[in-house]
Design an enzyme around this catalytic site. Sequence first.
Site, PDB file in Angstrom:
ATOM      1  N   HIS A 154     -24.756   3.103 -46.648  1.00  0.00           N
ATOM      2  CA  HIS A 154     -23.202   3.041 -46.499  1.00  0.00           C
ATOM      3  C   HIS A 154     -22.750   2.796 -48.200  1.00  0.00           C
ATOM      4  CE1 HIS A 154     -22.494   2.738 -42.090  1.00  0.00           C
ATOM      5  NE2 HIS A 154     -23.216   3.800 -42.239  1.00  0.00           N
TER       6      HIS A 154
ATOM      7  N   TYR B 241     -12.993  -1.605 -40.429  1.00  0.00           N
ATOM      8  CA  TYR B 241     -12.657  -2.890 -40.206  1.00  0.00           C
ATOM      9  C   TYR B 241     -11.041  -2.697 -40.073  1.00  0.00           C
ATOM     10  CZ  TYR B 241     -16.726  -4.759 -42.226  1.00  0.00           C
ATOM     11  OH  TYR B 241     -18.113  -5.222 -42.526  1.00  0.00           O
TER      12      TYR B 241
ATOM     13  N   PRO C 228     -18.925 -14.303 -38.751  1.00  0.00           N
ATOM     14  CA  PRO C 228     -19.745 -12.788 -38.942  1.00  0.00           C
ATOM     15  C   PRO C 228     -18.796 -11.617 -39.695  1.00  0.00           C
ATOM     16  CG  PRO C 228     -19.315 -13.045 -36.391  1.00  0.00           C
ATOM     17  CD  PRO C 228     -18.893 -14.113 -37.014  1.00  0.00           C
TER      18      PRO C 228
ATOM     19  N   LYS D  94     -23.202 -11.899 -43.522  1.00  0.00           N
ATOM     20  CA  LYS D  94     -23.517 -12.565 -44.579  1.00  0.00           C
ATOM     21  C   LYS D  94     -24.907 -13.316 -43.832  1.00  0.00           C
ATOM     22  CE  LYS D  94     -21.636 -11.067 -47.822  1.00  0.00           C
ATOM     23  NZ  LYS D  94     -22.165  -9.927 -48.563  1.00  0.00           N
TER      24      LYS D  94
ATOM     25  N   TYR E  50     -18.913  -8.353 -51.183  1.00  0.00           N
ATOM     26  CA  TYR E  50     -19.497  -7.686 -49.870  1.00  0.00           C
ATOM     27  C   TYR E  50     -20.762  -7.241 -50.033  1.00  0.00           C
ATOM     28  CZ  TYR E  50     -18.953  -4.442 -45.793  1.00  0.00           C
ATOM     29  OH  TYR E  50     -19.249  -3.960 -44.692  1.00  0.00           O
TER      30      TYR E  50
HETATM   31  P1  RFL Z   1     -31.981 -16.894 -35.489  1.00  0.00           P
HETATM   32  O1  RFL Z   1     -31.927 -15.378 -35.399  1.00  0.00           O
HETATM   33  O2  RFL Z   1     -31.111 -17.606 -34.388  1.00  0.00           O
HETATM   34  O3  RFL Z   1     -33.747 -17.382 -34.995  1.00  0.00           O
HETATM   35  C1  RFL Z   1     -34.084 -18.256 -34.713  1.00  0.00           C
HETATM   36  C2  RFL Z   1     -35.054 -18.521 -33.569  1.00  0.00           C
HETATM   37  O4  RFL Z   1     -35.575 -19.785 -33.410  1.00  0.00           O
HETATM   38  C3  RFL Z   1     -35.746 -19.847 -32.050  1.00  0.00           C
HETATM   39  N1  RFL Z   1     -35.559 -21.317 -31.520  1.00  0.00           N
HETATM   40  C4  RFL Z   1     -36.837 -22.210 -31.315  1.00  0.00           C
HETATM   41  N2  RFL Z   1     -37.899 -21.928 -31.123  1.00  0.00           N
HETATM   42  C5  RFL Z   1     -38.854 -22.922 -30.891  1.00  0.00           C
HETATM   43  N3  RFL Z   1     -38.316 -23.942 -30.598  1.00  0.00           N
HETATM   44  C6  RFL Z   1     -36.767 -24.252 -30.475  1.00  0.00           C
HETATM   45  N4  RFL Z   1     -36.414 -25.693 -30.201  1.00  0.00           N
HETATM   46  C7  RFL Z   1     -36.024 -23.272 -30.938  1.00  0.00           C
HETATM   47  N5  RFL Z   1     -34.841 -22.980 -31.134  1.00  0.00           N
HETATM   48  C8  RFL Z   1     -34.312 -21.976 -31.223  1.00  0.00           C
HETATM   49  C9  RFL Z   1     -34.803 -18.960 -31.229  1.00  0.00           C
HETATM   50  O5  RFL Z   1     -34.881 -18.612 -29.898  1.00  0.00           O
HETATM   51  C10 RFL Z   1     -34.676 -17.711 -32.161  1.00  0.00           C
HETATM   52  O6  RFL Z   1     -35.479 -16.753 -32.133  1.00  0.00           O
HETATM   53  O7  RFL Z   1     -32.053 -17.362 -36.831  1.00  0.00           O
HETATM   54  P2  RFL Z   1     -32.619 -17.034 -38.408  1.00  0.00           P
HETATM   55  O8  RFL Z   1     -33.890 -16.440 -38.029  1.00  0.00           O
HETATM   56  O9  RFL Z   1     -32.090 -17.839 -39.088  1.00  0.00           O
HETATM   57  O10 RFL Z   1     -31.583 -15.467 -38.350  1.00  0.00           O
HETATM   58  C11 RFL Z   1     -30.114 -15.529 -38.638  1.00  0.00           C
HETATM   59  C12 RFL Z   1     -29.416 -14.409 -38.136  1.00  0.00           C
HETATM   60  O11 RFL Z   1     -29.937 -14.250 -36.804  1.00  0.00           O
HETATM   61  C13 RFL Z   1     -27.970 -14.582 -38.204  1.00  0.00           C
HETATM   62  O12 RFL Z   1     -27.572 -15.133 -39.319  1.00  0.00           O
HETATM   63  C14 RFL Z   1     -27.177 -13.142 -38.245  1.00  0.00           C
HETATM   64  O13 RFL Z   1     -27.303 -12.456 -37.071  1.00  0.00           O
HETATM   65  C15 RFL Z   1     -25.689 -13.380 -38.398  1.00  0.00           C
HETATM   66  N6  RFL Z   1     -25.220 -11.923 -38.429  1.00  0.00           N
HETATM   67  C16 RFL Z   1     -24.969 -11.106 -39.423  1.00  0.00           C
HETATM   68  N7  RFL Z   1     -25.720 -11.494 -40.392  1.00  0.00           N
HETATM   69  C17 RFL Z   1     -25.639 -10.477 -41.505  1.00  0.00           C
HETATM   70  O14 RFL Z   1     -26.215 -10.800 -42.624  1.00  0.00           O
HETATM   71  N8  RFL Z   1     -25.229  -9.043 -41.212  1.00  0.00           N
HETATM   72  C18 RFL Z   1     -24.295  -8.875 -40.052  1.00  0.00           C
HETATM   73  O15 RFL Z   1     -24.096  -7.619 -39.823  1.00  0.00           O
HETATM   74  C19 RFL Z   1     -24.294  -9.867 -39.011  1.00  0.00           C
HETATM   75  N9  RFL Z   1     -23.764  -9.496 -37.884  1.00  0.00           N
HETATM   76  C20 RFL Z   1     -24.405 -11.750 -37.196  1.00  0.00           C
HETATM   77  C21 RFL Z   1     -23.686 -10.721 -37.051  1.00  0.00           C
HETATM   78  C22 RFL Z   1     -24.401 -12.602 -36.007  1.00  0.00           C
HETATM   79  C23 RFL Z   1     -23.648 -12.402 -34.883  1.00  0.00           C
HETATM   80  N10 RFL Z   1     -23.617 -13.542 -33.918  1.00  0.00           N
HETATM   81  C24 RFL Z   1     -24.126 -13.204 -32.643  1.00  0.00           C
HETATM   82  C25 RFL Z   1     -23.410 -14.674 -34.276  1.00  0.00           C
HETATM   83  C26 RFL Z   1     -22.860 -10.202 -35.666  1.00  0.00           C
HETATM   84  C27 RFL Z   1     -22.896 -11.177 -34.771  1.00  0.00           C
HETATM   85  C28 RFL Z   1     -21.851 -10.904 -33.676  1.00  0.00           C
HETATM   86  C1  PHB Z   2     -22.621  -5.202 -37.094  1.00  0.00           C
HETATM   87  O1  PHB Z   2     -22.744  -4.150 -37.291  1.00  0.00           O
HETATM   88  O2  PHB Z   2     -22.990  -6.008 -36.362  1.00  0.00           O
HETATM   89  C2  PHB Z   2     -21.689  -5.649 -38.135  1.00  0.00           C
HETATM   90  C3  PHB Z   2     -21.278  -4.991 -39.182  1.00  0.00           C
HETATM   91  C4  PHB Z   2     -20.305  -5.491 -40.361  1.00  0.00           C
HETATM   92  C5  PHB Z   2     -19.824  -6.896 -40.240  1.00  0.00           C
HETATM   93  C6  PHB Z   2     -20.301  -7.455 -39.129  1.00  0.00           C
HETATM   94  C7  PHB Z   2     -21.099  -7.188 -38.138  1.00  0.00           C
HETATM   95  O3  PHB Z   2     -18.974  -7.346 -41.173  1.00  0.00           O
END
Ligand code: RFL
Ligand code: PHB
Length: 408
Positions: free
Chosen positions: A75, A204, A296, A300, A388
Amino acid sequence: MKQLRTQVAIVGAGPAGLLLSHLLHRQGVESVVLERRTREYVERRVRAGLLEHTTVELLRQCGLADRLDREGMRHGGFELRVAGHRNRLDIAALTGHSTYVYGQQELVKDMIRAREEADGQLRFSVADVALDLAEDEGPSTVRCSMDGRPTEITCDFVAGCDGFHGISRQCLPPALLTAHERRYPSAWLGILAATPPTSGELVYAVHERGFALASMRTPEISRLYLQVGPGESLSDWPDERIWKELHARLAVDGETSLTEGRVLERSLVALRSYVAEPMQHGPLFLAGDAAHIVPPTAAKGLNLAVEDVHVLNEAFRSWYATGDRAALDGYSATRLPAVWEAEEFSDWMADLLHRPPDDDPYAARLQQARLDAVVNSHTVARQLAERYVGLSRQTSGREGGAWSWNQA
Ligand code: RFL
Ligand code: PHB
């Protein structure tokens, strides 16, 4: 008692833990990844979708981007829809870079497959992980229950990649840990729906009813978010209400281009910022959400996790190749300026896009002034675009930074 020995024990098979294990393997360092969930659960967990250019470059360099390059969507801009009027931010023209849309669970699948092909030690359904960290240079022990058997893993280092609710961060001595936290008066309701994206780029939408985001995963699957109140639950939001609200907030001049589809997944997440300082102690190093989270809005979290892991991997490389601990000792100090840059931008984006609480009309006027600046000022728009796509983090914390004050 089952006994294992490895160089780096990694807690958590999210993107951070899996990528670290992959990178360590490429330089001949052994690791064991301990994940409490099943493989199926981890591969299906719907979360991030937006990857920065630098993240994609890093994934390409380490051989993890083949499918991303085939199936991911590049994008060059996004739409900022304010009260039903379109404004397009051309981030490619403003920064020379693009972002990529590729589901986190697809990346996780690619990473698991790569570890499998290399006979990597990935253990799922591991229970009761507990860390016994060495006080001196000696080995540490990770205790857990693996395949139903008590197991002890002796290791040189532990990487805490177990996300925000994991156990690793709790193993930093409380007297040494400073937790910085902010909670926001909103939550995000997210759905994955079987309907084509409403637009070719992300939308957005700032609306008097609250923020909405129209994102995507594939040409057939949309990812849609709604700002909701902090105390709400999923049961307050039947499909019909979700679609009604999405139509209202995403409408352009009263018209909606959103097509409804089957809701495949739904989730609710409270918005919160958090940074643990320092991100390390002795043989323990935190990476990704275990160390810091952001709302989120600015997408980032996953990008920061990937960056943490690259820095940590380089530090391990230096230690195992030369016995020099300087890069490991400096890990937290190296990462925190970039982490705080992303925290600040995420906080700013959250304020820019979310409807403020009803009892804060001053905040509402500030939001309007900020939106006017973004839409009308090339300088402000360019700064938003640079942050961004992640360009601003490339310089944060480095000597001199992107600019410096003139000395009087
Ligand atoms: P994770 O993905 O939470 O993985 C951690 C893993 O550890 C396990 N765990 C354990 N395992 C063993 N023993 C224990 N005691 C444990 N406790 C936990 C868990 O089961 C899991 O498998 O962390 P990690 O690897 O640091 O990754 C981080 C990302 O997942 C997170 O930052 C992103 O998803 C945030 N995020 C976004 N980030 C972006 O860069 N771009 C995005 O578009 C974006 N969109 C988002 C998001 C996060 C969202 N939510 C749900 C908070 C959109 C949403 C809605
Ligand atoms: C997503 O696709 O999950 C998403 C995209 C952009 C954002 C946050 C989440 O700023």
